[in-house]
Design a protein around this motif. Sequence first.
Motif, PDB file in Angstrom:
ATOM      1  N   ASP A  50      -2.937 -12.410   0.763  1.00  0.00           N
ATOM      2  CA  ASP A  50      -2.063 -12.905   1.824  1.00  0.00           C
ATOM      3  C   ASP A  50      -1.825 -11.813   2.867  1.00  0.00           C
ATOM      4  N   LEU A  51      -1.569 -10.578   2.388  1.00  0.00           N
ATOM      5  CA  LEU A  51      -1.375  -9.472   3.317  1.00  0.00           C
ATOM      6  C   LEU A  51      -2.652  -9.200   4.104  1.00  0.00           C
ATOM      7  N   GLY A  52      -3.791  -9.228   3.428  1.00  0.00           N
ATOM      8  CA  GLY A  52      -5.064  -9.002   4.109  1.00  0.00           C
ATOM      9  C   GLY A  52      -5.328 -10.020   5.195  1.00  0.00           C
ATOM     10  N   ARG A  53      -4.954 -11.266   4.930  1.00  0.00           N
ATOM     11  CA  ARG A  53      -5.132 -12.315   5.930  1.00  0.00           C
ATOM     12  C   ARG A  53      -4.259 -12.048   7.163  1.00  0.00           C
ATOM     13  N   LYS A  54      -3.029 -11.627   6.946  1.00  0.00           N
ATOM     14  CA  LYS A  54      -2.148 -11.294   8.069  1.00  0.00           C
ATOM     15  C   LYS A  54      -2.725 -10.131   8.874  1.00  0.00           C
TER      16      LYS A  54
END
Length: 413
Positions: free
Chosen positions: A405-409
């Motif tokens: 999720d952080l990587g996507r952001k």
Amino acid sequence: MATATAEPEIDVRAAVSAFKRSVEPRRDALRQSFAEVGDHMSRAADAIQADQAAGRSVIPEIDYSDIAAGTVSDETKAAIRRTGCAIVRQVYPETVANDWFAELCDYLDTNHYEEREVEKRSLDKYFSALKAGKPQVFNVYWSKPQVNARQGESLARTRSFLDRLWHYEGVFDPDLQCAYADRVRRRVPGDTTLGLSPHMDAGTVERWIDPGYQGVYEAVFAGDWRSYNPFDGTHRLRTEEIPSPAVASVFRTYQGWTALTRQGPSDGTLKLVPVAEGISYVLLRALQDDVAEDDLCGAAPGRALGVSREWHPEMMECLVSIPEVRPGDTVWWHTDICHAVADEHTGSEYASVIYIGSAPDCPKNRAYLPRQREAFLAGKSAPDFAAMDFEVDFVGRATEADLTDLGRKQMGF
């Protein structure tokens, strides 16, 4: 008829001459200011050499556990602002970094990177002149170790801590990164092809002639170098770099890398000038009477900003190797910090790192993400780098499914 490569040279020289004429009324103040900052650099060199001789740390070092616990001292924070650099230990566990190194080596070998690289070597304008044999810097961006290292929660906390040392209000968000894909180094023992002489990245002639950079360095160009704050982000997003494979088009608070192997001063690794005000010395040196009106101590567009003993002897006396780092440690340096890479790797093992800097969320960096995201999905080279596009058919390349999720952001999904 002038060639396409000659025209920018003519324009740059004219712009340099125009800028020097514009500061002519302040010539006496600039002479005095350079004398002061030169003395400051000499004193810094004496202190650095004394610390080294006594076995004291020259570059601030922090344990990641202190960042996570919020227990980093004000003294250490002040040291980072003073030196412009830091080593953060054990951002990732050593076992994780070891596994990443093994996986990265397998990724390069399985996909026959070295054989393919020979065919496209001439495309890499920044490093091609340095390569005499096997590659040491690999033009891959989307291996799973690289993607996982960029999106790690511990790295996010580390960058947030470092970015909060800046004056960032109204400029960038220190608590969210825009992923900036860069390459990897895997330097073999005995290599003598990757040495990089002392230099600064993030622009060359732009630092003098670009209106955005003129805002950043306004105090320096006014002859008041002591009022300049390297960690003030106020005008940083207004800078415009001349496009080049040697220049990042995003705003980075720090350049950096994450170690995948043990490496120290004898292993062909990083050297730094740990003096945050050093950029003032370089800027003012080019405005002195012994430098031609259309010259900036040899600075040229499309290259790193060189620092030499001929023009910058006091700064060269401050250059030191980083101490030994272990797998999972990270190294950070402000983008105005002079740095170099040792000419020879005299150790007995690979010296490998993943290049990961800090590019905090801001309009300039968000504008880069769509092009980078497209390159990621297609396996092409990151937009700021030579279009070698090795990974379009690489087996084991990271995909969107590998993003947290952080990587996507951070990637702007």
